[in-house]
Design an enzyme around this catalytic site. Structure first.
Site, PDB file in Angstrom:
ATOM      1  N   ASP A  56       0.841  -1.200   0.000  1.00  0.00           N
ATOM      2  CA  ASP A  56       0.000   0.000   0.000  1.00  0.00           C
ATOM      3  C   ASP A  56       0.873   1.246   0.000  1.00  0.00           C
ATOM      4  OD1 ASP A  56      -2.655   1.449   0.491  1.00  0.00           O
ATOM      5  OD2 ASP A  56      -1.428   2.137   2.175  1.00  0.00           O
ATOM      6  N   TYR A  61       2.810  10.064   0.745  1.00  0.00           N
ATOM      7  CA  TYR A  61       3.967   9.480   1.419  1.00  0.00           C
ATOM      8  C   TYR A  61       5.257   9.942   0.749  1.00  0.00           C
ATOM      9  CZ  TYR A  61       0.448   6.278   3.369  1.00  0.00           C
ATOM     10  OH  TYR A  61      -0.655   5.743   3.992  1.00  0.00           O
ATOM     11  N   LYS A  86      -3.692   5.878  -3.265  1.00  0.00           N
ATOM     12  CA  LYS A  86      -4.785   6.711  -2.771  1.00  0.00           C
ATOM     13  C   LYS A  86      -5.012   7.930  -3.651  1.00  0.00           C
ATOM     14  CE  LYS A  86      -3.809   4.973   1.821  1.00  0.00           C
ATOM     15  NZ  LYS A  86      -2.489   4.361   1.578  1.00  0.00           N
ATOM     16  N   SER A 249      -0.454   3.152  17.565  1.00  0.00           N
ATOM     17  CA  SER A 249       0.659   4.108  17.735  1.00  0.00           C
ATOM     18  C   SER A 249       1.811   3.571  18.568  1.00  0.00           C
ATOM     19  CB  SER A 249       0.178   5.441  18.320  1.00  0.00           C
ATOM     20  OG  SER A 249      -0.767   6.050  17.480  1.00  0.00           O
ATOM     21  N   GLY A 250       1.836   2.283  18.825  1.00  0.00           N
ATOM     22  CA  GLY A 250       3.012   1.684  19.445  1.00  0.00           C
ATOM     23  C   GLY A 250       2.809   1.038  20.789  1.00  0.00           C
ATOM     24  N   LEU A 252       0.863  -1.220  21.844  1.00  0.00           N
ATOM     25  CA  LEU A 252       0.652  -2.665  21.827  1.00  0.00           C
ATOM     26  C   LEU A 252       1.869  -3.439  21.318  1.00  0.00           C
ATOM     27  CD1 LEU A 252      -3.060  -2.863  20.623  1.00  0.00           C
ATOM     28  CD2 LEU A 252      -2.168  -3.332  22.910  1.00  0.00           C
ATOM     29  N   ALA A 254       5.067  -2.218  22.330  1.00  0.00           N
ATOM     30  CA  ALA A 254       6.128  -1.866  23.280  1.00  0.00           C
ATOM     31  C   ALA A 254       6.143  -2.849  24.448  1.00  0.00           C
ATOM     32  CB  ALA A 254       5.910  -0.449  23.801  1.00  0.00           C
TER      33      ALA A 254
END
Length: 342
Positions: A56, A61, A86, A249-250, A252, A254
């Protein structure tokens, strides 16, 4: 359920099959930190070597850089991968005869693209904007056809008080009509939304026949409101889902007591407490929390694939290990009994 990163899954009614694990390319544009061409190439090759065949990207980007990098790699491969990109943002600059509108206020959570191309993004969800975005992506990727187009960041989360203006461009201004024409002509296999809010996908289903949508951060171990409010509707309408932002955002991914970010901000106390309880149960079953976070969305029949965004080949390989980790059914039963999943 034992998952393989290379496992192919049907993507709704598009006729496409995508790997259960897909690779998002935002980090290649220099998101948060610069990424060299050599490092970007190595990362993409590691994804390919891991069996990933769904990639994707987006014009946003790296202001076009990621599409160039991705296309350069995929055109050399003997096997065709599934590509999504996109629409909704054009990459442009002022020139003779063209003056751009003022740049929107900078989002304080947006650190910018550290080595993106020298362009400026302009939102355009109209018929002409969608068609031009498709043409531009064809050229950057180097493919005459693109499998999937997602309408990028439509909704109030991104546009706030400008939402109605952009929504009107997408609906009455012909944006959805352009996507429907591209699908009918065979230029794309399907389209949908690529957003961080499920409510706008629900609204869009009243305006267009969406094939597949990309939802980031809104179906995870820490956020399951969409499971009752939205996923049944997606199934009823035959719209497949790709889930991104599975680590919220991290937090889960860390270690316990590590990074405490949730949805791009400091995690509130209730989220930290919920995460700590998840850690407790993961420790009991010897399951990495990151593995559970990656596998959870695919337990729902509406979800065809998840996307990861990583910065190195080592991170790709680690993500594949988590994704393919064997997790006993008893683990999920325990989460359900404690009300952590439904």
């Amino acid at each position: 359920m034992h998952l393989k990163a290379s496992e192919k899954r049907a993507l709704g009614r598009t006729g496409l099959t995508v790997t259960a694990l897909g690779l998002g390319t935002a980090p290649l544009g220099g998101l948060y930190a610069p990424v060299s061409r050599a490092d970007a190439d190595a990362l993409l090759e590691a994804g390919w070597d891991s069996g990933i065949r769904y990639f994707d990207s987006a014009p946003m980007y790296g202001y076009g850089r990621c599409e160039h990098l991705l296309g350069d790699m995929l055109r050399e491969k003997p096997e065709r991968a599934v590509i999504s990109t996109k629409v909704g943002r054009l990459m442009t600059n002022e020139r003779a005869g063209r003056t751009l509108p003022p740049a929107p206020p900078k989002n304080p959570l947006d650190s910018g693209w550290h080595n993106g191309l020298n362009f400026r993004e302009v939102f355009d969800y109209s018929y002409d904007g969608v068609m031009r975005s498709f043409d531009d992506s064809q050229q950057r990727l180097g493919f005459p056809e693109i499998d999937l187009l997602y309408v990028h960041d439509i909704g109030r989360v991104t546009h706030a008080d400008r939402h109605e203006f952009h929504w009107n461009a997408l609906t009455r201004g012909g944006g959805f009509r352009a996507l429907t024409e591209l699908r009918a002509a065979g230029n794309i296999k399907g389209f949908g939304l690529g957003v961080n809010e499920w409510q706008i996908i629900r609204d869009a289903l009243e305006e267009a026949d969406l094939d597949c949508s990309l939802l980031a951060g809104r179906y995870s171990l820490l956020d399951q409101v969409s499971e009752k409010e939205f996923l049944p509707l997606a199934q009823k309408r035959g719209m497949a889902l790709v889930i991104a932002g599975v680590f919220n955002s991290g937090i889960l991914a860390a270690p316990r007591g590590g990074e405490q970010k949730f949805d791009y901000a400091d995690a509130p106390a209730e989220i930290i407490a919920r995460t700590n309880r998840l850690h407790d149960i993961c420790d009991e079953y010897h399951v990495p929390l990151a593995a559970a976070a990656m596998q959870f969305p695919l337990r729902h029949e509406a979800v065809s694939s998840i996307l990861i965004g990583v910065r190195s080949p080592e991170q790709i390989r680690q993500n594949v290990v988590w994704f393919e980790q064997s997790i006993p059914d008893e683990f999920w039963t325990t989460l359900r009994s404690e009300g952590l999943i439904s």
